[in-house]
Design an enzyme around this catalytic site. Structure first.
Site, PDB file in Angstrom:
ATOM      1  N   LYS B  92       0.962  -1.131   0.051  1.00 16.12           N
ATOM      2  CA  LYS B  92       0.091  -0.001  -0.023  1.00 16.12           C
ATOM      3  C   LYS B  92       0.868   1.277   0.073  1.00 16.12           C
ATOM      4  O   LYS B  92       1.807   1.300   0.659  1.00 16.12           O
ATOM      5  CB  LYS B  92      -0.978  -0.134   1.072  1.00 16.12           C
ATOM      6  CG  LYS B  92      -1.889   0.946   1.413  1.00 16.12           C
ATOM      7  CD  LYS B  92      -2.874   0.652   2.702  1.00 16.12           C
ATOM      8  CE  LYS B  92      -3.944   1.909   2.960  1.00 16.12           C
ATOM      9  NZ  LYS B  92      -4.827   1.353   4.046  1.00 16.12           N
ATOM     10  N   SER B 188      -9.504   0.302   2.908  1.00 15.39           N
ATOM     11  CA  SER B 188      -8.721   1.342   2.129  1.00 15.39           C
ATOM     12  C   SER B 188      -7.556   0.681   1.509  1.00 15.39           C
ATOM     13  O   SER B 188      -6.988   1.210   0.429  1.00 15.39           O
ATOM     14  CB  SER B 188      -8.032   2.569   3.078  1.00 15.39           C
ATOM     15  OG  SER B 188      -7.412   2.033   4.046  1.00 15.39           O
ATOM     16  N   SER B 212      -9.590  -1.990   7.020  1.00  9.08           N
ATOM     17  CA  SER B 212      -8.973  -1.565   5.790  1.00  9.08           C
ATOM     18  C   SER B 212      -8.162  -2.684   5.332  1.00  9.08           C
ATOM     19  O   SER B 212      -7.792  -2.696   4.018  1.00  9.08           O
ATOM     20  CB  SER B 212      -8.409  -0.355   5.624  1.00  9.08           C
ATOM     21  OG  SER B 212      -9.260   0.908   6.058  1.00  9.08           O
TER      22      SER B 212
END
Lengths: 102, 505
Positions: B92, B188, B212
């Site tokens: 990420k 996310s 997330s």
């Protein structure tokens, strides 16, 4: 992450309020949100955004009230002046860990 | 080097690929070429990458091949010292790079999924270069993976500032579901979920503040682990809500999660809220099975909004686990109703404080939904925020005693509803939007607030061919127990191979 202003119909705090006899939601107007924004110099220039923030913040406030009442009813609320503090969270987690045998 | 013709090297698990590299049955160059080809395919399908540096990845692979060859010639087994040497990974885009990575913010500050960061990152880089300001420390978890030999080759898409559970990103383009691109990837850590599902990376590190890691893992049919708060040091990672933020891995299999958790767990001296407990042997735990394990099924709250199809899938999971020796026990979960909103009280208060300067200067550059989320803390009184944190201690104690004295793991769906479409969860989607968004975190956010470990495990496909997922939660620092359940469930309830990949069945 999570969403502001979504809890009034579907989330648990609505149910909790009913269960705990807390009937009304706190009222925070969009205008008040905009004033708070202006006070912090953070612009909230959209009425719909102000409304959602008002609803979301109100739901958070009510959730805290519901949790406090639930703990009081259960006799599990510690002494605010002499009990644990937020910084004890990690130590509490460590103290509640098992021995790994399961 | 030969592989079965139906399997590309990038389809291998992390530990299998690493073993073949050490044994000389695969080269890092071949593996990296395969990963890069799959990444290009995955990018076209899902928009899961924000950056990918193919040249640097191949240079790093060539170097790794030299090291591997020298070690083999010298009879040195690298399994203990450089267990992942030559394996390319992507994470990420929220981690400060180490400067040695091929991609993944190698030497750069992360975008955090936002255009707002572009100017800030450039200015910060100038200040760091001229020693006006100290460079932020590199992310410990990424540095530990690199110290184990893994190479970061790119940075993955995410919800802007990790403030979104669907994977929408108006700044860089939505990340799309690996199985069916018209559906959400979840957020996310959207790019992490989609890229792992496409096998453009064997594993990816994301973050989980309300679900997330688990939500994109669930939506894309892979595993996602949110460890206990404090197990993984967060040094060098983007903050959203420091009282709740955790990092976590997404992967195909429990064995990969175990191997990586072993490498990245433990205090680093940089994150004052990282635990100094010595992690157990996670891989060894996988061998234990689940004979006699008590699985608690909540009578209240967590299944309240679950659809019949989700309920049926969860019952199927439990039947499989019961057949493997687990005992199913009904439990009543204390104080479940307000937990998700208590989480919001904390997250929004802290997020608004962290974003205050940027909101003052560049509010218009935030995308509308993210600006709303980042501003909500303005209206939450400081006393309420602190009370939400203070109440967490007795709520946690009561939860652990009343649930985990009766069972070893608690079972819920990860997502109580089917994976939604992107258009029904986008800005302006109508009145149903907020209800869907609330349901997405209904089963995940409570455990972020409490700080308990939780894992999302694939649980088959729904009628539309989209993944379903079961969540298991354990007492603090019992990640090994969660990995045992995951290993058994994966073995007995396997997903169709290679979600969204060219080999999808």
């Amino acid at each position: 992450m999570t969403e502001p202003g979504i809890s009034m119909d579907v989330s648990p705090s609505a149910t909790a309020r009913l269960e705990l006899g807390i009937a009304s939601s706190p009222s925070l107007s969009p205008a008040a949100v905009r004033e708070l924004g202006a006070l912090a110099d953070i612009p909230i220039d959209d009425e719909a955004m102000a409304l959602r923030i008002a609803v979301g913040a109100g739901a958070a406030v009510m959730a805290v009230a519901a949790a406090r009442v639930a703990l009081q009813v259960a006799g599990a609320l510690d002494d605010a002046l002499l009990g644990g503090e937020p910084a004890d969270h990690l130590a509490t987690l460590e103290s509640l860990a098992g021995d790994g045998s399961r | 080097m030969s592989l079965p013709s139906a399997i590309d090297p990038c389809d291998l698990s992390l530990i299998e690929a690493a073993a073949r590299l050490r044994e000389g049955r695969l080269t890092s160059t071949v593996l990296t070429e395969s990963v890069l080809a799959r990444a290009a395919w995955a990018q076209a399908r899902t928009n899961c990458f924000l950056r990918l540096d193919a040249d640097a990845a191949l240079r790093a692979a060539s170097l790794a091949d030299e090291h591997l060859a020298v070690a083999r010639a010298a009879g040195v087994d690298l399994a203990a010292t450089l267990p992942f040497l030559g394996v390319p990974l992507a994470h990420k885009d929220m981690f400060v790079g180490t400067g040695s990575s091929a991609g993944a913010a190698g030497g750069l500050l992360p975008s955090c999924g936002s255009r707002v960061r572009e100017v800030a990152a450039l200015l910060a880089a100038e200040r760091h270069a001229s020693d006006i300001a100290p460079r932020p420390p590199a992310a410990t978890v990424i540095a530990r993976l690199e110290a184990a030999g893994a190479q970061a080759i790119g940075a993955l898409n995410m919800a802007e500032f990790a403030l979104g559970a669907t994977g929408h990103n108006a700044a860089f383009g939505d990340c799309r579901n690996a199985w069916q691109p018209e559906f959400v990837a979840g957020g996310s850590s959207s790019g992490s979920g989609a890229a792992v599902a496409c096998r453009a990376t064997a594993l990816s590190i994301g973050s989980d503040t309300g679900g997330s890691v688990r939500i994109p893992a669930a939506a894309n049919g892979v595993l996602g682990l949110k460890p206990t708060y404090g197990l993984l040091p967060r040094t060098g990672s983007m903050k959203l809500s420091p009282s709740i933020d955790t990092l976590g891995p997404i992967a195909h299999c429990a064995a990969d999660l175990a191997a990586v958790l072993q490498i990245i767990a433990g205090a680093d001296g940089g994150d004052a809220l990282a635990s100094h407990r010595v992690p157990p042997d996670y891989a060894a735990a996988l061998e234990r099975g689940i004979e006699g394990l008590r699985i608690g099924v909540p009578r209240n709250h967590f299944f309240d909004v679950a659809t019949p199809e989700v309920r049926t899938a969860m019952e199927r999971c439990l039947a499989v686990l019961e057949g493997a020796g687990a005992r199913i026990i009904e439990v009543t979960v204390p104080d479940a109703a307000p937990l998700a909103e208590l989480s919001r009280a904390v997250v929004y208060s802290e997020a608004t404080a962290l974003h205050a300067s940027q909101l003052r200067a560049e509010a218009a550059r935030y995308t509308p939904q993210v600006r709303l989320r980042a501003s909500t803390g303005l209206a939450i009184p400081g006393t309420v925020y602190l009370e939400a944190l203070r109440l967490r201690l007795p709520l946690l104690g009561r939860f652990v005693r009343e649930v985990f004295d009766r069972c070893d793991v608690l079972h819920t769906p990860t997502l109580p509803i089917p994976v939604p479409r992107r258009d029904e969860t986008d800005v302006g989607a109508g009145s149903g939007l907020w209800e869907i968004l609330a349901k997405l975190v209904h089963c995940t956010a409570p455990f972020n607030y409490l700080g308990l470990p939780a894992i999302a495990i694939p649980a088959g496909l729904d009628a539309r061919g989209l993944p379903l997922s079961a969540q298991f939660v354990a007492r603090p620092f019992a990640e090994a127990t969660l990995l045992r359940v995951a290993a058994v469930q994966q073995r007995l309830l396997p997903m169709p191979r290679a979600a969204g990949s060219r080999h999808a069945s």
